[in-house]
Motif scaffolding. Structure first.
Motif, PDB file in Angstrom:
ATOM      1  N   ALA A 126       2.146  10.764  -9.433  1.00 27.94           N
ATOM      2  CA  ALA A 126       0.870  10.516 -10.081  1.00 27.94           C
ATOM      3  C   ALA A 126       0.885   9.186 -10.831  1.00 27.94           C
ATOM      4  O   ALA A 126      -0.134   8.565 -11.017  1.00 27.94           O
ATOM      5  CB  ALA A 126       0.548  11.654 -11.043  1.00 27.94           C
ATOM      6  N   GLU A 153       2.569   6.538  -9.844  1.00 22.97           N
ATOM      7  CA  GLU A 153       2.604   5.426  -8.898  1.00 22.97           C
ATOM      8  C   GLU A 153       1.180   4.975  -8.606  1.00 22.97           C
ATOM      9  O   GLU A 153       0.294   5.776  -8.396  1.00 22.97           O
ATOM     10  CB  GLU A 153       3.269   5.861  -7.581  1.00 22.97           C
ATOM     11  CG  GLU A 153       4.722   6.223  -7.723  1.00 22.97           C
ATOM     12  CD  GLU A 153       5.603   5.023  -8.034  1.00 22.97           C
ATOM     13  OE1 GLU A 153       5.175   3.891  -7.744  1.00 22.97           O
ATOM     14  OE2 GLU A 153       6.695   5.224  -8.583  1.00 22.97           O
ATOM     15  N   VAL A 154       0.974   3.689  -8.615  1.00 25.29           N
ATOM     16  CA  VAL A 154      -0.313   3.135  -8.217  1.00 25.29           C
ATOM     17  C   VAL A 154      -0.039   2.146  -7.099  1.00 25.29           C
ATOM     18  O   VAL A 154       0.862   1.320  -7.204  1.00 25.29           O
ATOM     19  CB  VAL A 154      -1.014   2.445  -9.404  1.00 25.29           C
ATOM     20  CG1 VAL A 154      -2.301   1.766  -8.955  1.00 25.29           C
ATOM     21  CG2 VAL A 154      -1.308   3.447 -10.511  1.00 25.29           C
ATOM     22  N   GLY A 155      -0.798   2.275  -6.018  1.00 27.87           N
ATOM     23  CA  GLY A 155      -0.522   1.464  -4.847  1.00 27.87           C
ATOM     24  C   GLY A 155       0.429   2.205  -3.932  1.00 27.87           C
ATOM     25  O   GLY A 155       1.024   3.211  -4.308  1.00 27.87           O
ATOM     26  N   ARG A 156       0.551   1.729  -2.699  1.00 30.93           N
ATOM     27  CA  ARG A 156       1.448   2.384  -1.739  1.00 30.93           C
ATOM     28  C   ARG A 156       2.256   1.340  -0.979  1.00 30.93           C
ATOM     29  O   ARG A 156       1.848   0.178  -0.890  1.00 30.93           O
ATOM     30  CB  ARG A 156       0.646   3.252  -0.761  1.00 30.93           C
ATOM     31  CG  ARG A 156      -0.348   2.441   0.038  1.00 30.93           C
ATOM     32  CD  ARG A 156      -1.095   3.260   1.074  1.00 30.93           C
ATOM     33  NE  ARG A 156      -2.113   2.414   1.684  1.00 30.93           N
ATOM     34  CZ  ARG A 156      -1.870   1.516   2.630  1.00 30.93           C
ATOM     35  NH1 ARG A 156      -0.646   1.357   3.108  1.00 30.93           N
ATOM     36  NH2 ARG A 156      -2.847   0.763   3.105  1.00 30.93           N
ATOM     37  N   ALA A 157       3.386   1.787  -0.461  1.00 24.68           N
ATOM     38  CA  ALA A 157       4.241   0.863   0.298  1.00 24.68           C
ATOM     39  C   ALA A 157       3.598   0.571   1.653  1.00 24.68           C
ATOM     40  O   ALA A 157       3.165   1.497   2.341  1.00 24.68           O
ATOM     41  CB  ALA A 157       5.620   1.481   0.489  1.00 24.68           C
TER      42      ALA A 157
END
Lengths: 387, 170
Positions: free
Chosen positions: B16, B18-22
């Motif tokens: 929750a 984490e903002v953004g994704r790999a």
């Protein structure tokens, strides 16, 4: 002369006879009065997608430029971007490359700050003998807005910079995929990824839905329609930081990464193209700004620079923002040569055109911040001074 | 069991935050190239001035003129030796410091109204042609990632750092 009692000339109406028309109904998105005509400069061009339109600074009150009148500089038109589809990639010399949606970015802590934005080519005409005739055409590639966004630092902390990371290549989503190399240093302390402008989302002309904002630096590096930050060890010397926006010196060498917009000011009233209707009371006013922080002083001359007096500054004076100065003045009806001169908190004093040219020659093209003199004729006409 | 659920809750809380994704590697490639002045990032492909001449006539001359002398678009040839004169002419030949940067710009931003449509071979050919017109590479040159990076532009040392504040008060 101001006409007092407008409409009372021919046959006064009694209160009961007063003509009144029912006004316009409510509306979803407001429009200005049809009597207000201030507009950006536009001109015929075979490539209207590449060029600039200048802001009518002489018709702006206070320090905020209406978003619809913010100056424009586009290199390949204004893209129509669906914010739901827009993403920002940060990769290169980072520990965790990440893709952000607009919704992602809006979850992060945000800030709102008032900052000026100025094209590195603003006042480019002033290097040449045929200088700009009015404020708009000589100093109008500058504007000031309240910007809202995520501090750049916050986002860079999420991806984690590697020790060798010293620059980032910022890229826009316009047709030319505008790129600029941005140095990563403490100068970026106030940089943000902006999505708001004057209380609403960015205007498309200013980078909707996302732009880089590096307050105090030339506009071109504050890449609009921001889609990517590629973190690198070195600058990439891309076209728009070498072929363009570099400053050619008399010896044939060109300065690169001349990012700072140095202290500058201009009197917006009275200014070129305007006319004083007669001797008497006026308020001289104008705008000052500096990329180095706060404006600390603006002086005004009425005798072509022989004597100067301080002009009061509107409070609060904000960092890297337009600063409004105002000075009451009684015009005696005789010819005058008026100009303003700004000083900033670093102690830097705005130079004359001649002082700039003595150092940089006339082929520099960019980053002109010299003093602009207006001549007031005995007839009240206000004209620019040609070199 | 409670230990597992605690771990799960911890993982969820982490997620929750984490903002953004790999991004996938393919996704990063889709964003396009960034080309360093030393040629890093240049893709495979090649082209010659002769191939470039034909392409230029078809895709570039409309704006830059048949001989790249400039029209709606800026001139791309000439100007060497003019930078320190009263009328400097800044072109690819006289002003641009790095050849891979020319490749980058043509690939990224040209043609003006159809940016992004040129294939790598076409870009190598066009750059080869423009460099040839400027007397920087011979007519029989073949430009590819390796040879383009080795081209030394005439104004390679023409850029200096920002010395400002530079204007002293009288």
């Amino acid at each position: 002369m101001l006409q007092l009692g407008v409409g009372l000339g021919s046959g006064m109406l009694t209160r009961a006879q007063e003509l009144r028309t029912l006004g316009k109904p409510l509306s979803g998105y407001g429009e200005r009065s049809p009597y207000v005509k201030a507009a950006r400069t536009t001109r015929q061009s075979k490539t209207p997608e590449a060029g600039s339109s200048a802001s009518p600074l002489a018709e702006q009150y206070g320090i905020l430029t209406p978003s619809a009148l913010h100056y424009e500089r586009h290199h390949a038109g204004v893209p129509a971007i669906d914010p739901a589809q827009h993403t920002l990639l940060i990769h290169g010399l980072v520990n965790r490359p990440l893709v952000f949606s607009m919704a992602d970015l809006k979850r992060l802590p945000s800030v709102s700050r008032i900052h000026f934005l100025e094209c590195g080519g603003n006042s480019g005409s002033e290097w040449q003998p045929k200088t700009g005739v009015d404020v708009q055409r000589s100093y109008g590639l500058a504007s000031c807005s309240e910007w809202t966004g995520v501090p750049l630092r916050t986002v860079l902390e999420l991806v984690g910079l590697k020790p060798e990371a010293k620059w980032m290549i910022a890229e826009g989503a316009d047709a030319c995929r505008m790129q600029r190399s941005v140095p990563l240093g403490k100068e970026l302390d106030d940089a943000m990824l902006a999505y708001g402008q004057n209380g609403e989302p960015l205007r498309p002309e200013q980078g909707f839905p996302l732009r880089l904002l590096t307050p105090g630096w030339e506009g071109n590096i504050q890449v609009k329609w921001l889609r990517r930050l590629h973190v690198t060890a070195e600058p990439y010397y891309v076209r728009d930081e070498t072929s363009k926006y570099s400053d050619l010196m008399p010896d044939g060498k060109a300065r690169v990464f001349t990012l700072m917009q140095e202290a500058k000011s201009v009197i917006t009233f009275p200014s070129g193209g305007q006319r004083l209707p007669g001797a008497g009371r006026y308020e001289v006013t104008g705008l000052a700004w500096t990329g180095r922080g706060k404006i600390t002083r603006v002086e005004v001359t009425f005798d072509g620079g022989q004597t100067w007096q301080n002009a009061p500054l509107d409070a609060p004076v904000l960092r890297k923002a337009f600063t409004r100065f105002r000075l009451p003045w009684v015009w005696n009806g005789k010819p005058a040569a008026i100009a303003s001169r700004a000083t900033d908190e670093s102690g830097y004093v705005q130079p004359t055109r001649e002082e700039l040219i003595a150092v940089r020659g006339t082929n520099s093209g960019f980053h002109f911040n010299g003093i602009k003199v207006w001549n007031i004729g005995a007839d009240g006409s206000v004209t620019h001074v040609e070199a | 069991m409670w230990r597992l659920s605690l771990l799960l809750a911890g993982a969820l809380r982490m997620a929750a935050q984490e903002v953004g994704r790999a991004p996938e590697a393919a996704e990063v490639r889709q964003y396009g190239l960034t080309i360093a002045p030393d040629g890093k990032g240049l893709p495979a492909g090649k082209g010659t001035p002769a191939q470039g001449r034909e392409l230029f006539s078809a895709k570039c001359a409309r704006c830059h003129g048949e001989k790249a002398q400039g029209d709606i678009g800026p001139p791309l040839v000439g100007g060497q030796g003019t930078l320190a004169t009263k009328k400097p002419l800044k072109t690819v030949g006289s002003f641009w410091p790095y050849a891979p940067t020319v490749w980058d710009y043509v690939h990224r931003a040209m043609p003006f109204d159809k940016a992004g449509t040129l294939a790598p071979d076409e870009v190598y050919s066009l750059v080869a042609y423009v460099l040839f017109l400027n007397g920087i590479v011979p007519e029989n040159a073949t430009m590819d990632a390796k040879s383009l990076a080795k081209v030394r532009m005439p104004n390679r040392d023409g850029f200096i750092p920002d010395p400002r504040p530079d204007v002293k008060r009288k």
